[in-house]
Design an enzyme around this catalytic site. Structure first.
Site, PDB file in Angstrom:
ATOM      1  N   ASP A 237       0.862  -1.187   0.000  1.00  9.55           N
ATOM      2  CA  ASP A 237       0.000   0.000   0.000  1.00  9.55           C
ATOM      3  C   ASP A 237       0.896   1.234   0.000  1.00  9.55           C
ATOM      4  OD1 ASP A 237       0.980   0.165   2.558  1.00  9.55           O
ATOM      5  OD2 ASP A 237      -0.907  -0.311   3.542  1.00  9.55           O
TER       6      ASP A 237
ATOM      7  N   GLN B 180     -11.479   7.443  -5.368  1.00  5.25           N
ATOM      8  CA  GLN B 180     -12.037   7.906  -4.103  1.00  5.25           C
ATOM      9  C   GLN B 180     -13.365   8.623  -4.381  1.00  5.25           C
ATOM     10  OE1 GLN B 180     -11.328   7.345  -1.035  1.00  5.25           O
ATOM     11  NE2 GLN B 180      -9.195   6.619  -0.957  1.00  5.25           N
TER      12      GLN B 180
ATOM     13  N   GLY C 223     -11.305   3.843   0.122  1.00  2.00           N
ATOM     14  CA  GLY C 223     -12.182   4.662   0.959  1.00  2.00           C
ATOM     15  C   GLY C 223     -13.514   4.028   1.289  1.00  2.00           C
TER      16      GLY C 223
ATOM     17  N   ASP D 279      -7.942  -7.294   0.061  1.00  2.00           N
ATOM     18  CA  ASP D 279      -7.079  -7.480   1.222  1.00  2.00           C
ATOM     19  C   ASP D 279      -7.888  -7.083   2.438  1.00  2.00           C
ATOM     20  OD1 ASP D 279      -6.781  -4.437   0.758  1.00  2.00           O
ATOM     21  OD2 ASP D 279      -5.842  -4.782   2.710  1.00  2.00           O
TER      22      ASP D 279
ATOM     23  N   CYS E  26     -14.036 -28.082   6.888  1.00  2.00           N
ATOM     24  CA  CYS E  26     -12.783 -27.433   6.466  1.00  2.00           C
ATOM     25  C   CYS E  26     -11.648 -28.449   6.398  1.00  2.00           C
ATOM     26  CB  CYS E  26     -12.442 -26.320   7.439  1.00  2.00           C
ATOM     27  SG  CYS E  26     -10.903 -25.455   7.061  1.00  2.00           S
TER      28      CYS E  26
ATOM     29  N   CYS F 262      -8.331 -27.554   6.507  1.00  2.00           N
ATOM     30  CA  CYS F 262      -7.068 -26.922   6.914  1.00  2.00           C
ATOM     31  C   CYS F 262      -6.365 -27.755   7.975  1.00  2.00           C
ATOM     32  CB  CYS F 262      -7.298 -25.499   7.414  1.00  2.00           C
ATOM     33  SG  CYS F 262      -7.865 -25.367   9.122  1.00  2.00           S
TER      34      CYS F 262
ATOM     35  N   CYS G  20      -8.146 -27.633  11.406  1.00  2.00           N
ATOM     36  CA  CYS G  20      -9.372 -28.442  11.489  1.00  2.00           C
ATOM     37  C   CYS G  20      -9.075 -29.941  11.370  1.00  2.00           C
ATOM     38  CB  CYS G  20     -10.376 -28.001  10.424  1.00  2.00           C
ATOM     39  SG  CYS G  20     -11.136 -26.406  10.834  1.00  2.00           S
TER      40      CYS G  20
ATOM     41  N   HIS H  52      -6.352 -21.341  10.170  1.00  2.00           N
ATOM     42  CA  HIS H  52      -7.722 -21.693   9.778  1.00  2.00           C
ATOM     43  C   HIS H  52      -8.408 -20.553   9.040  1.00  2.00           C
ATOM     44  CE1 HIS H  52     -11.819 -22.945   9.569  1.00  2.00           C
ATOM     45  NE2 HIS H  52     -12.135 -21.778  10.078  1.00  2.00           N
TER      46      HIS H  52
END
Lengths: 384, 384
Positions: free
Chosen positions: B94, B203, B230, B280, B318, B320, B323, B349
């Site tokens: 960013d 924006q 924004g 993100d 799940c 993962c 899990c 997870h």
């Protein structure tokens, strides 16, 4: 009297050092072995899969902590510690004694056991030899330790004798209790692992004659194996090596020997030279979280400013994930920035370093060249 | 003017949703994609290999944090951010604007840029559009963002217009600077990644007409791709979806569209339905550290006492690591006991849940059934 699910076989010797295979209900352990400390059912900062990836074959967990939180009853209802924490390899639990002596509040010792208050909520508890045995039965570790009295250092010979003799009386009670649990159901105790072995502990402070008396009497009780306790508590290092070296010959050669709470990489080498097979220590994990890395060239404090622009791995000779992927500069940045990942990456390295050192020691023993390994190890350590 | 090392190709569409491949100097990213946030060059509690194992193809890192510590000069000397942190896949940085507006002290905005004091040591800094471009050039991320003004919510239409127009002027300066850096050596700036792309940011607050003006003018400047900034700052959720849905059609269809800082799994589904390709958000990682898990049946607060004896994995659907190997009871114990591992396991997870949700969305788009996926997703979410 010995536990059918537990065994030990010496496969090679080299000088006083020996290589072997310890068999438990959850698999085999190549000895000499180092047991990473998973205090509350987890090695801080490291997942079980990363722990296995580092070469760990057995985990140590702390009875005192698990008893207080989440409780051995809860863990027994989950099917025992292995299932609760999702670790399918061997686990050794201590008796809780060391934490009662070092961590608990308002501790008083009587013949019955140790009265103390929880460091978490101040609640009152009584840990007896029987209770410590019951808790570990409920946890279902593969190896349980007897409750012993942890003597302060320094102590007079009289205090050490009295304490050693109490530990012996406690050991007999703990053994009696374990045999009761093996014999049949005992109300209020769920035996999570019927193949659990129990180790006795030799005490006696820094006094040879007391340790010999303790060793002989503890062996007479008849445990599955034996530990040397009460060392690495502040006594001179050469005295510790000497006490270990004079104790191990009195322990049965066909049983593993466990030096509790030790130590530095040098301590491991020297204790192995004197016939020790098992170790545990918080040093590699705790120091990692404080930014201290063990390397083939000695210790390295990653927070040091001189590493800020150092592109080398912590230990160029190390094959761990951290050394394969991280520079000192990055690890220092993570540490200084307070990132959790600093603890994880440093711990992964230190554990790998310890476990890899033991792999190399076992290899040296197998090839009958432990003494030359030991010599080279000390030469390198003294250069750093 | 577009960057040769950067590309984007839409491979499938389903309703307003689209699937594509974004190409960067450090590899390809399947879109729609979620970028885990590695604030200081690491996703808190998760090693890079576990991050890759969760399916992450691109990482976001924060220019504000890295600029202040360890500094973009130091990172440039290490060969750029990829080499410094040991992450070889794509990275987006960013501009630092969001943290200047949310974290820094004594912030004043002028036409020149943002004056602020570091939250770490109080030191004074000036972040201009050129400076934000230079810092990111030194970091060498694959995608750099222009410096924008982060408008508070709510704001009047006049304040929003003024802010949006300043963001436009800053965007032109940032673009000019990047083209200078591409053209040839600029004293004091080491370009760590010559193939770095630059995204403009739309924006305009919550005002459609301002966002349309912003979109058109930003596209006129000619960036490699475009972000919607924004939003997700406190405005009603339906208004956010509406603003996104009316902005994306004005952005070039052959460039990826990035909705900054969003959001919940529902936000992702709804924004994808409106043509967004990149996301993100700190939600999966930050909430994990606070014990909140995202599951196929809604959110789960692992600290809740009712999970103390719950042997089920967090999300039975799940796949993962967490899990597959941990019960709710164990995860609750680790959280309550304050173990670092709670952060690691919960983060693994949540990231897997987000990344797997996007995998399933991409699959739904490829097979032309995104709308039925979306319907089912909302039905399940409303049942929990």
């Amino acid at each position: 009297m010995s536990q059918p699910g537990f065994g030990f076989r010496v496969t090679h010797t080299s000088g006083g050092a020996r290589c072997g295979i310890m068999t438990t209900a959850h698999g085999e352990v190549d000895t000499p072995a180092f047991m990473p400390v998973g205090t509350q059912g987890a090695v801080k900062g490291v997942t079980h899969r990363d722990l296995e990836g580092s070469g760990a074959q057995i985990l140590l967990s702390n009875t005192y902590h698990l008893y207080l939180r989440p409780g051995d009853d809860l863990i027994a209802r989950r099917g025992g510690l292995h299932r609760f924490i999702g670790w399918s390899k061997p686990i050794l639990t201590d008796s809780g004694a060391y934490q009662v002596f070092s961590l608990a509040e308002r501790r008083t010792i009587s013949e019955e056991g140790a009265h103390f208050r929880s460091h978490l909520d101040g609640s009152a508890h009584l840990l007896t030899p029987e209770k410590a045995t019951d808790i570990q039965a409920q946890l279902g570790s593969d190896i349980a330790m007897v409750l012993d009295e942890c003597l302060a250092y320094p102590s007079t010979v009289d205090a050490a004798r009295e304490s050693m003799q109490r530990t012996l009386r406690w050991a007999r009670r703990a053994r009696t209790r374990l045999l009761e649990l093996r014999d049949g159901p005992v109300a209020g105790v769920a035996v999570s692992n019927p193949a659990q072995a129990q180790f006795g502990i030799v005490q006696g402070g820094v006094y040879h004659e007391l340790r010999q008396e303790s060793a002989d009497a503890t062996v007479d009780i008849g445990f599955d194996a034996y530990a040397v306790g009460g060392l690495s508590v502040g006594e001179p290092i050469d005295l510790m090596y000497d006490l270990v070296g004079r104790t191990t010959p009195r322990l049965p050669p066909d049983r593993p020997r466990y030096l509790m709470g030790a130590g530095t990489p040098t301590d491991l080498v020297e204790a192995i030279a004197r016939g020790i097979d098992l170790f545990d220590c918080v040093l590699p994990t705790r120091n990692a979280r404080n930014g201290q890395l063990f390397t083939s060239a000695g210790r390295l404090n990653i927070k040091n400013a001189r590493y800020a622009q150092d592109d080398r791995p912590p230990d160029p000779e190390c094959g761990c994930y951290t050394c394969r992927t991280c520079s000192r500069a990055y690890l220092r940045h993570l540490y200084v920035a307070g990132e959790i990942n600093a603890a994880t990456l440093n711990t992964l390295h230190n554990l790998y370093f310890y476990l890899d050192t033991l792999r190399r020691i076992r290899e040296a023993i197998v090839f009958g060249r432990f003494e030359s390994f030991r010599l080279e190890f000390h030469q390198r350590a003294s250069q750093s």
